[in-house]
Write a protein that holds these residues in place. Structure first.
Motif, PDB file in Angstrom:
ATOM      1  N   ILE A  28       0.864  -1.181   0.000  1.00 17.03           N
ATOM      2  CA  ILE A  28       0.000   0.000   0.000  1.00 17.03           C
ATOM      3  C   ILE A  28       0.901   1.231   0.000  1.00 17.03           C
ATOM      4  O   ILE A  28       1.841   1.324   0.796  1.00 17.03           O
ATOM      5  CB  ILE A  28      -0.950   0.017   1.217  1.00 17.03           C
ATOM      6  N   LYS A  29       0.601   2.157  -0.905  1.00 16.50           N
ATOM      7  CA  LYS A  29       1.394   3.370  -1.049  1.00 16.50           C
ATOM      8  C   LYS A  29       0.775   4.529  -0.272  1.00 16.50           C
ATOM      9  O   LYS A  29      -0.413   4.517   0.047  1.00 16.50           O
ATOM     10  CB  LYS A  29       1.502   3.765  -2.533  1.00 16.50           C
ATOM     11  N   GLU A  30       1.576   5.529  -0.014  1.00 15.71           N
ATOM     12  CA  GLU A  30       1.109   6.738   0.658  1.00 15.71           C
ATOM     13  C   GLU A  30      -0.004   7.392  -0.161  1.00 15.71           C
ATOM     14  O   GLU A  30       0.104   7.545  -1.379  1.00 15.71           O
ATOM     15  CB  GLU A  30       2.291   7.698   0.803  1.00 15.71           C
ATOM     16  N   GLY A  31      -1.092   7.766   0.503  1.00 14.98           N
ATOM     17  CA  GLY A  31      -2.184   8.446  -0.161  1.00 14.98           C
ATOM     18  C   GLY A  31      -3.064   7.567  -1.014  1.00 14.98           C
ATOM     19  O   GLY A  31      -3.867   8.064  -1.807  1.00 14.98           O
ATOM     20  N   GLU A  32      -2.972   6.254  -0.836  1.00 15.65           N
ATOM     21  CA  GLU A  32      -3.710   5.307  -1.673  1.00 15.65           C
ATOM     22  C   GLU A  32      -4.857   4.674  -0.884  1.00 15.65           C
ATOM     23  O   GLU A  32      -4.741   4.418   0.311  1.00 15.65           O
ATOM     24  CB  GLU A  32      -2.742   4.215  -2.143  1.00 15.65           C
ATOM     25  N   ILE A  33      -5.976   4.440  -1.577  1.00 21.25           N
ATOM     26  CA  ILE A  33      -7.091   3.695  -0.984  1.00 21.25           C
ATOM     27  C   ILE A  33      -7.168   2.347  -1.681  1.00 21.25           C
ATOM     28  O   ILE A  33      -7.468   2.277  -2.874  1.00 21.25           O
ATOM     29  CB  ILE A  33      -8.424   4.447  -1.122  1.00 21.25           C
ATOM     30  N   VAL A  34      -6.863   1.294  -0.928  1.00 18.88           N
ATOM     31  CA  VAL A  34      -6.858  -0.063  -1.478  1.00 18.88           C
ATOM     32  C   VAL A  34      -8.061  -0.818  -0.925  1.00 18.88           C
ATOM     33  O   VAL A  34      -8.242  -0.918   0.287  1.00 18.88           O
ATOM     34  CB  VAL A  34      -5.553  -0.804  -1.126  1.00 18.88           C
ATOM     35  N   GLY A  35      -8.902  -1.324  -1.822  1.00 12.04           N
ATOM     36  CA  GLY A  35     -10.071  -2.089  -1.413  1.00 12.04           C
ATOM     37  C   GLY A  35      -9.721  -3.554  -1.217  1.00 12.04           C
ATOM     38  O   GLY A  35      -8.865  -4.098  -1.916  1.00 12.04           O
ATOM     39  N   LEU A  36     -10.399  -4.195  -0.268  1.00 14.10           N
ATOM     40  CA  LEU A  36     -10.250  -5.634  -0.036  1.00 14.10           C
ATOM     41  C   LEU A  36     -11.643  -6.239  -0.051  1.00 14.10           C
ATOM     42  O   LEU A  36     -12.487  -5.894   0.779  1.00 14.10           O
ATOM     43  CB  LEU A  36      -9.561  -5.884   1.307  1.00 14.10           C
ATOM     44  N   VAL A  37     -11.894  -7.118  -1.033  1.00 11.15           N
ATOM     45  CA  VAL A  37     -13.221  -7.713  -1.173  1.00 11.15           C
ATOM     46  C   VAL A  37     -13.134  -9.237  -1.141  1.00 11.15           C
ATOM     47  O   VAL A  37     -12.099  -9.820  -1.453  1.00 11.15           O
ATOM     48  CB  VAL A  37     -13.913  -7.270  -2.481  1.00 11.15           C
ATOM     49  N   GLY A  38     -14.242  -9.840  -0.785  1.00 13.55           N
ATOM     50  CA  GLY A  38     -14.316 -11.299  -0.730  1.00 13.55           C
ATOM     51  C   GLY A  38     -15.461 -11.708   0.163  1.00 13.55           C
ATOM     52  O   GLY A  38     -15.933 -10.928   0.990  1.00 13.55           O
ATOM     53  N   GLU A  39     -15.916 -12.953   0.015  1.00 12.90           N
ATOM     54  CA  GLU A  39     -17.068 -13.419   0.780  1.00 12.90           C
ATOM     55  C   GLU A  39     -16.717 -13.563   2.259  1.00 12.90           C
ATOM     56  O   GLU A  39     -15.542 -13.601   2.642  1.00 12.90           O
ATOM     57  CB  GLU A  39     -17.541 -14.766   0.214  1.00 12.90           C
ATOM     58  N   SER A  40     -17.736 -13.642   3.102  1.00 11.73           N
ATOM     59  CA  SER A  40     -17.539 -13.837   4.546  1.00 11.73           C
ATOM     60  C   SER A  40     -16.726 -15.099   4.794  1.00 11.73           C
ATOM     61  O   SER A  40     -16.975 -16.126   4.153  1.00 11.73           O
ATOM     62  CB  SER A  40     -18.893 -13.952   5.258  1.00 11.73           C
ATOM     63  N   GLY A  41     -15.755 -15.004   5.715  1.00  9.44           N
ATOM     64  CA  GLY A  41     -14.935 -16.158   6.055  1.00  9.44           C
ATOM     65  C   GLY A  41     -13.719 -16.360   5.171  1.00  9.44           C
ATOM     66  O   GLY A  41     -12.975 -17.327   5.353  1.00  9.44           O
ATOM     67  N   LEU A 180      -3.713  10.446   3.742  1.00  7.26           N
ATOM     68  CA  LEU A 180      -3.928   9.177   4.437  1.00  7.26           C
ATOM     69  C   LEU A 180      -3.908   8.029   3.441  1.00  7.26           C
ATOM     70  O   LEU A 180      -4.159   8.199   2.247  1.00  7.26           O
ATOM     71  CB  LEU A 180      -5.287   9.182   5.144  1.00  7.26           C
ATOM     72  N   SER A 181      -3.637   6.842   3.957  1.00  2.02           N
ATOM     73  CA  SER A 181      -3.774   5.608   3.189  1.00  2.02           C
ATOM     74  C   SER A 181      -4.802   4.739   3.896  1.00  2.02           C
ATOM     75  O   SER A 181      -4.802   4.643   5.116  1.00  2.02           O
ATOM     76  CB  SER A 181      -2.436   4.864   3.109  1.00  2.02           C
ATOM     77  N   TYR A 182      -5.693   4.130   3.113  1.00  2.00           N
ATOM     78  CA  TYR A 182      -6.714   3.251   3.676  1.00  2.00           C
ATOM     79  C   TYR A 182      -6.587   1.849   3.091  1.00  2.00           C
ATOM     80  O   TYR A 182      -6.353   1.687   1.886  1.00  2.00           O
ATOM     81  CB  TYR A 182      -8.129   3.719   3.316  1.00  2.00           C
ATOM     82  N   LEU A 183      -6.778   0.850   3.941  1.00  5.68           N
ATOM     83  CA  LEU A 183      -7.174  -0.482   3.482  1.00  5.68           C
ATOM     84  C   LEU A 183      -8.662  -0.544   3.761  1.00  5.68           C
ATOM     85  O   LEU A 183      -9.085  -0.566   4.926  1.00  5.68           O
ATOM     86  CB  LEU A 183      -6.426  -1.587   4.222  1.00  5.68           C
ATOM     87  N   PHE A 184      -9.465  -0.524   2.711  1.00  7.56           N
ATOM     88  CA  PHE A 184     -10.912  -0.370   2.832  1.00  7.56           C
ATOM     89  C   PHE A 184     -11.584  -1.714   2.552  1.00  7.56           C
ATOM     90  O   PHE A 184     -11.625  -2.182   1.414  1.00  7.56           O
ATOM     91  CB  PHE A 184     -11.399   0.695   1.845  1.00  7.56           C
ATOM     92  N   ILE A 185     -12.074  -2.353   3.629  1.00 13.89           N
ATOM     93  CA  ILE A 185     -12.668  -3.685   3.531  1.00 13.89           C
ATOM     94  C   ILE A 185     -14.179  -3.544   3.348  1.00 13.89           C
ATOM     95  O   ILE A 185     -14.839  -2.846   4.123  1.00 13.89           O
ATOM     96  CB  ILE A 185     -12.371  -4.509   4.798  1.00 13.89           C
ATOM     97  N   GLN A 194     -16.534   3.187  -5.844  1.00 14.54           N
ATOM     98  CA  GLN A 194     -16.567   4.631  -5.579  1.00 14.54           C
ATOM     99  C   GLN A 194     -15.385   5.103  -4.739  1.00 14.54           C
ATOM    100  O   GLN A 194     -14.926   6.232  -4.904  1.00 14.54           O
ATOM    101  CB  GLN A 194     -17.870   4.990  -4.858  1.00 14.54           C
ATOM    102  N   MET A 195     -14.886   4.243  -3.858  1.00 16.98           N
ATOM    103  CA  MET A 195     -13.887   4.666  -2.874  1.00 16.98           C
ATOM    104  C   MET A 195     -12.441   4.439  -3.297  1.00 16.98           C
ATOM    105  O   MET A 195     -11.555   5.221  -2.930  1.00 16.98           O
ATOM    106  CB  MET A 195     -14.096   3.900  -1.549  1.00 16.98           C
ATOM    107  N   CYS A 196     -12.175   3.367  -4.043  1.00 17.41           N
ATOM    108  CA  CYS A 196     -10.815   2.823  -4.065  1.00 17.41           C
ATOM    109  C   CYS A 196     -10.037   3.101  -5.357  1.00 17.41           C
ATOM    110  O   CYS A 196     -10.608   3.268  -6.429  1.00 17.41           O
ATOM    111  CB  CYS A 196     -10.856   1.309  -3.818  1.00 17.41           C
ATOM    112  N   ASP A 197      -8.704   3.138  -5.199  1.00 19.04           N
ATOM    113  CA  ASP A 197      -7.786   3.254  -6.331  1.00 19.04           C
ATOM    114  C   ASP A 197      -7.442   1.871  -6.881  1.00 19.04           C
ATOM    115  O   ASP A 197      -7.378   1.671  -8.087  1.00 19.04           O
ATOM    116  CB  ASP A 197      -6.482   3.944  -5.893  1.00 19.04           C
TER     117      ASP A 197
END
Length: 234
Positions: A28-41, A180-185, A194-197
């Motif tokens: 994850i880089k500075e100023g980056e919003i990284v999304g993390l997707v996947g089913e429950s579990g 800021l940098s986000y890991l957005f789950i 809408q949120m992620c790079d």
């Protein structure tokens, strides 16, 4: 851009379950919003706990290039002390750092305004706030110590659509203002778009696909990613 987190070939197991995470690698880089997707579990929450240092890593390494990664939870009510006023809650991490009282109060008042609330909210208890207001407080707590890296675990999934939009706009504004940098789950692919790079797609403890958000949404390569995208088109 400066790298703020390097995850290299990380594997995590629980006593009762092996290979909850298997050979995970990403940056994850500075100023980056990284999304993390996947089913429950699939291991999303386990990965966030490992990044925060709450779980031991079995293999691989995790290198932080910034201090104190913080967490914004899906349900901030459960993480806010119901017996304390919002002002006390926001001051607590600064109190632990032995920040002088006057400076604490000034920083708390500045932060509460920055997240779109007013100093009068500092005198309220968590139960006296709406869900959206509590999420704003949760975001303020994550930023009050000066953290530049936030893990947001389903931060808008418990909110109605109008409030979701407001919180997402707030998070993007804060990210731009403070680099800021986000890991957005999230399980909501529309929110991720809408949120992620960039997006990490996780299945059964592995990252099966990674790429820019437009690339993932328009030209998915992995069958599982295609299935996730098909589900929002139905």
């Amino acid at each position: 851009m400066k790298t703020i987190l390097e995850v290299s070939h990380v594997s995590v197991s629980y006593k009762e379950k092996k290979n909850v995470l298997k050979d995970i690698s990403f940056m994850i880089k500075e100023g980056e919003i990284v999304g993390l997707v996947g089913e429950s579990g699939c291991g999303k929450s386990t990965l966030s706990k490992a990044i925060l240092g709450l779980l031991d890593i079995e293999e691989g390494e995790m290198i932080h290039h910034t201090k104190n990664p913080q967490m914004v939870f899906q349900d901030p009510f459960s993480s806010l002390n119901p017996r304390k006023k919002i002002g006390w809650i926001l001051e607590e991490p600064l109190r632990i750092q032995k920040v002088p009282k006057q400076e604490r109060k000034q920083r708390v008042e500045e932060m509460i305004v920055k997240v779109g609330l007013t100093p009068s909210h500092l005198e309220r208890y968590p139960k006296e706030l709406s869900g959206g207001q509590r999420q704003r407080v949760s975001i303020a707590i994550s930023l009050i110590q000066g953290s530049k890296f936030i893990i947001a675990d389903e931060p808008v999934s418990a909110l109605d659509v109008t409030i979701q939009k407001q919180i997402m706009e707030l998070m993007i504004r804060l990210q731009e203002e403070n680099q800021l940098s986000y890991l957005f789950i999230s399980h909501d692919l529309n929110v991720i778009y809408q949120m992620c790079d960039r997006v990490l797609v996780m299945k059964a403890g592995q990252i099966v696909e990674e790429g820019d958000v437009e690339e993932i949404f328009n030209s998915p390569k992995h069958e599982y990613t295609r299935l996730l995208l098909d589900s929002i088109m139905e």
